[in-house]
Design a protein around this motif. Structure first.
Motif, PDB file in Angstrom:
ATOM      1  N   SER A  51    -106.933   3.261  -3.049  1.00 25.87           N
ATOM      2  CA  SER A  51    -107.079   2.135  -3.965  1.00 25.87           C
ATOM      3  C   SER A  51    -108.251   2.321  -4.923  1.00 25.87           C
ATOM      4  O   SER A  51    -108.209   1.844  -6.067  1.00 25.87           O
ATOM      5  N   GLU A  52    -109.302   3.008  -4.502  1.00 22.59           N
ATOM      6  CA  GLU A  52    -110.434   3.247  -5.404  1.00 22.59           C
ATOM      7  C   GLU A  52    -109.999   4.120  -6.579  1.00 22.59           C
ATOM      8  O   GLU A  52    -110.406   3.890  -7.721  1.00 22.59           O
ATOM      9  N   ARG A  53    -109.185   5.114  -6.295  1.00 23.47           N
ATOM     10  CA  ARG A  53    -108.676   5.968  -7.366  1.00 23.47           C
ATOM     11  C   ARG A  53    -107.787   5.166  -8.304  1.00 23.47           C
ATOM     12  O   ARG A  53    -107.841   5.334  -9.523  1.00 23.47           O
ATOM     13  N   ALA A  54    -106.975   4.294  -7.749  1.00 24.13           N
ATOM     14  CA  ALA A  54    -106.119   3.445  -8.569  1.00 24.13           C
ATOM     15  C   ALA A  54    -106.956   2.498  -9.431  1.00 24.13           C
ATOM     16  O   ALA A  54    -106.610   2.229 -10.588  1.00 24.13           O
ATOM     17  N   ALA A  55    -108.053   1.992  -8.885  1.00 18.43           N
ATOM     18  CA  ALA A  55    -108.932   1.110  -9.652  1.00 18.43           C
ATOM     19  C   ALA A  55    -109.538   1.847 -10.837  1.00 18.43           C
ATOM     20  O   ALA A  55    -109.662   1.289 -11.938  1.00 18.43           O
ATOM     21  N   ARG A  56    -109.912   3.103 -10.629  1.00 16.56           N
ATOM     22  CA  ARG A  56    -110.466   3.898 -11.741  1.00 16.56           C
ATOM     23  C   ARG A  56    -109.416   4.116 -12.822  1.00 16.56           C
ATOM     24  O   ARG A  56    -109.721   4.090 -14.025  1.00 16.56           O
ATOM     25  N   LEU A  57    -108.173   4.322 -12.406  1.00 15.44           N
ATOM     26  CA  LEU A  57    -107.096   4.498 -13.382  1.00 15.44           C
ATOM     27  C   LEU A  57    -106.913   3.229 -14.205  1.00 15.44           C
ATOM     28  O   LEU A  57    -106.777   3.287 -15.438  1.00 15.44           O
ATOM     29  N   ALA A  58    -106.912   2.081 -13.536  1.00 10.98           N
ATOM     30  CA  ALA A  58    -106.763   0.808 -14.251  1.00 10.98           C
ATOM     31  C   ALA A  58    -107.891   0.621 -15.264  1.00 10.98           C
ATOM     32  O   ALA A  58    -107.665   0.177 -16.401  1.00 10.98           O
TER      33      ALA A  58
ATOM     34  N   GLY B  10     -92.776   5.618 -25.091  1.00 15.52           N
ATOM     35  CA  GLY B  10     -92.459   4.262 -25.516  1.00 15.52           C
ATOM     36  C   GLY B  10     -92.821   3.186 -24.521  1.00 15.52           C
ATOM     37  O   GLY B  10     -92.255   2.083 -24.553  1.00 15.52           O
ATOM     38  N   PHE B  11     -93.776   3.474 -23.611  1.00 15.94           N
ATOM     39  CA  PHE B  11     -94.196   2.502 -22.615  1.00 15.94           C
ATOM     40  C   PHE B  11     -95.571   1.927 -22.942  1.00 15.94           C
ATOM     41  O   PHE B  11     -96.410   2.599 -23.550  1.00 15.94           O
ATOM     42  N   VAL B  12     -95.793   0.711 -22.488  1.00 16.00           N
ATOM     43  CA  VAL B  12     -97.107   0.075 -22.566  1.00 16.00           C
ATOM     44  C   VAL B  12     -97.515  -0.323 -21.147  1.00 16.00           C
ATOM     45  O   VAL B  12     -96.850  -1.157 -20.525  1.00 16.00           O
ATOM     46  N   PRO B  13     -98.575   0.277 -20.583  1.00 15.06           N
ATOM     47  CA  PRO B  13     -98.979  -0.099 -19.224  1.00 15.06           C
ATOM     48  C   PRO B  13     -99.493  -1.529 -19.178  1.00 15.06           C
ATOM     49  O   PRO B  13    -100.262  -1.952 -20.049  1.00 15.06           O
ATOM     50  N   VAL B  14     -99.037  -2.278 -18.161  1.00 16.43           N
ATOM     51  CA  VAL B  14     -99.452  -3.676 -18.023  1.00 16.43           C
ATOM     52  C   VAL B  14    -100.301  -3.892 -16.781  1.00 16.43           C
ATOM     53  O   VAL B  14    -100.808  -5.002 -16.569  1.00 16.43           O
ATOM     54  N   GLY B  15    -100.462  -2.871 -15.969  1.00 16.59           N
ATOM     55  CA  GLY B  15    -101.284  -3.025 -14.784  1.00 16.59           C
ATOM     56  C   GLY B  15    -101.156  -1.845 -13.851  1.00 16.59           C
ATOM     57  O   GLY B  15    -100.242  -1.013 -13.977  1.00 16.59           O
ATOM     58  N   VAL B  16    -102.105  -1.764 -12.929  1.00 18.53           N
ATOM     59  CA  VAL B  16    -102.075  -0.789 -11.832  1.00 18.53           C
ATOM     60  C   VAL B  16    -102.127  -1.586 -10.539  1.00 18.53           C
ATOM     61  O   VAL B  16    -102.931  -2.515 -10.409  1.00 18.53           O
ATOM     62  N   TRP B  17    -101.257  -1.229  -9.599  1.00 18.02           N
ATOM     63  CA  TRP B  17    -101.165  -1.973  -8.334  1.00 18.02           C
ATOM     64  C   TRP B  17    -101.234  -1.009  -7.161  1.00 18.02           C
ATOM     65  O   TRP B  17    -100.707   0.108  -7.217  1.00 18.02           O
ATOM     66  N   SER B  18    -101.879  -1.453  -6.108  1.00 15.46           N
ATOM     67  CA  SER B  18    -101.905  -0.706  -4.856  1.00 15.46           C
ATOM     68  C   SER B  18    -101.611  -1.646  -3.707  1.00 15.46           C
ATOM     69  O   SER B  18    -102.083  -2.794  -3.713  1.00 15.46           O
ATOM     70  N   PRO B  19    -100.844  -1.190  -2.713  1.00  7.85           N
ATOM     71  CA  PRO B  19    -100.666  -2.012  -1.512  1.00  7.85           C
ATOM     72  C   PRO B  19    -101.980  -2.121  -0.765  1.00  7.85           C
ATOM     73  O   PRO B  19    -102.885  -1.299  -0.945  1.00  7.85           O
ATOM     74  N   ALA B  20    -102.093  -3.117   0.082  1.00  8.63           N
ATOM     75  CA  ALA B  20    -103.354  -3.383   0.778  1.00  8.63           C
ATOM     76  C   ALA B  20    -103.783  -2.221   1.661  1.00  8.63           C
ATOM     77  O   ALA B  20    -104.968  -1.988   1.863  1.00  8.63           O
ATOM     78  N   ASN B  21    -102.793  -1.476   2.199  1.00  8.91           N
ATOM     79  CA  ASN B  21    -103.119  -0.393   3.130  1.00  8.91           C
ATOM     80  C   ASN B  21    -103.197   0.961   2.450  1.00  8.91           C
ATOM     81  O   ASN B  21    -103.121   1.996   3.094  1.00  8.91           O
ATOM     82  N   ASP B  22    -103.324   0.987   1.135  1.00  5.99           N
ATOM     83  CA  ASP B  22    -103.377   2.246   0.398  1.00  5.99           C
ATOM     84  C   ASP B  22    -104.803   2.784   0.440  1.00  5.99           C
ATOM     85  O   ASP B  22    -105.728   2.185  -0.111  1.00  5.99           O
ATOM     86  N   GLY B  23    -104.982   3.946   1.056  1.00  6.09           N
ATOM     87  CA  GLY B  23    -106.312   4.537   1.146  1.00  6.09           C
ATOM     88  C   GLY B  23    -106.845   5.043  -0.173  1.00  6.09           C
ATOM     89  O   GLY B  23    -108.022   5.407  -0.273  1.00  6.09           O
TER      90      GLY B  23
END
Length: 317
Positions: free
Chosen positions: A47-54, A32-45
């Motif tokens: 972040s590229e993987r998170a960008a692909r998920l988004a 019952g969820f709707v994703p509204v975004g993917v976020w990573s902290p600035a120091n998250d190594g």
């Protein structure tokens, strides 16, 4: 009914582990969820993987400062260390947060993260606790259907998957077994009589101050995918319960492979539904003490195995 908005925060695990992409994100819709975004902290190594998920979810991707969250929004957080501590200290009290693998961090780190948390709506990612068979067994223990609790035995065997954690699988997989045990016993002082610990295998035997015997085995095979064995045996003075957390499932065979495929409401979706209820104020969050009790139990397993002596974990209310 419209879905509950959820932010996916980080894709950090251990080694090659990415629970955000492989486990939580695929279960959002069914919960019952709707994703509204993917976020990573600035120091998250990662972040590229998170960008692909988004990109795969077709939602905005942000890095650095946490985006504004409206009341009622939920977060699934796959973060560690300072990044997790910063998130928990920043989100508002009305935001529900599922923390994947909270005990990957040390007890000291976890205590600092929880001590600075600004939200009272926390849920661990220990999804086996939401498996329908386990919740029914826990209710039977709580209601005295099998008399007084006398023993809890858990065997958890997972396939190679992403491989053993570089930090060892005690805090990665063993946390699940300990979490389930303590949910059945309630707050307890536990003396670990013996423990054995390797990178990909954990065994321990203990007893609570109320003479409930606890036995755990957790290991990882050399090949394959998924959970191969997840059995719990609960013994009381007037009966016992056997729980198979790898079921219900079908065995699918082809000319070259054989695999088990789950059906019905799996534990991951069931856990996400708990998060939705938490975000809606329909259930209470989990206590800091319960997470720290699991972490201190894991510390004691390590100490007992290293020293070859019995170690007592004091009760955490």
């Amino acid at each position: 009914m419209a879905g509950v908005p959820v932010l996916l925060a980080g894709t950090v695990g251990v080694g090659r582990q990415d629970h955000q992409s492989s486990m939580w994100a695929p279960g959002l819709s069914a919960a019952g969820f709707v994703p509204v975004g993917v976020w990573s902290p600035a120091n998250d190594g990662d972040s590229e993987r998170a960008a692909r998920l988004a990109h795969s979810l077709d939602v905005p991707f942000t890095v650095g400062e946490l985006p504004h969250l409206d009341a009622g929004t939920a977060i699934v957080a796959c973060l560690r260390g300072e990044a997790r501590q910063g998130l928990l200290a920043t989100v508002g009290a009305a935001v529900a947060v599922l923390v994947d693998k909270p005990t990957l961090d040390s007890t000291t780190q976890l205590a600092a993260q929880l001590g600075g948390a600004s939200t009272g709506r926390l849920l661990s990612g220990h999804h086996y606790a939401s498996h329908p068979s386990f919740t029914r067994a826990a209710a039977a223990v709580r209601d005295g259907e099998i008399g007084l609790l006398r023993a809890v035995m858990i065997d958890l065997v997972v396939a190679a998957g992403d491989g053993p954690s570089p930090e060892g699988d005690l805090r990665n997989i063993g946390a699940h077994a300990v979490d389930l045990m303590l949910r059945l016993t309630g707050p307890a002082s536990v003396t670990l009589a013996t423990s054995a610990l390797a990178d990909d295998a954990v065994t321990f035997l203990g007893q609570t101050e109320r003479d409930v015997v606890l036995s755990g085995h957790v290991s990882r095979t050399a090949s394959g995918q998924g959970t191969l064995l997840a059995r719990i045996r609960v013994v009381g003075t007037h009966g016992h319960i056997d729980v198979d957390l790898a079921r219900p499932a079908l065995t699918v065979r082809t000319a070259s492979t054989s695999r088990s495929v789950g059906y019905g409401t799996g534990s991951v979706v069931a856990r996400l539904r708990e998060l939705r209820r938490l975000s809606e104020g329909a259930r209470a969050g989990e206590s800091a003490g319960s997470w720290l009790a699991v972490s201190r139990f894991l510390d004691a397993v390590t100490e007992s195995a290293a020293l070859g002596v019995a170690v007592t974990v004091d009760k955490q209310d």
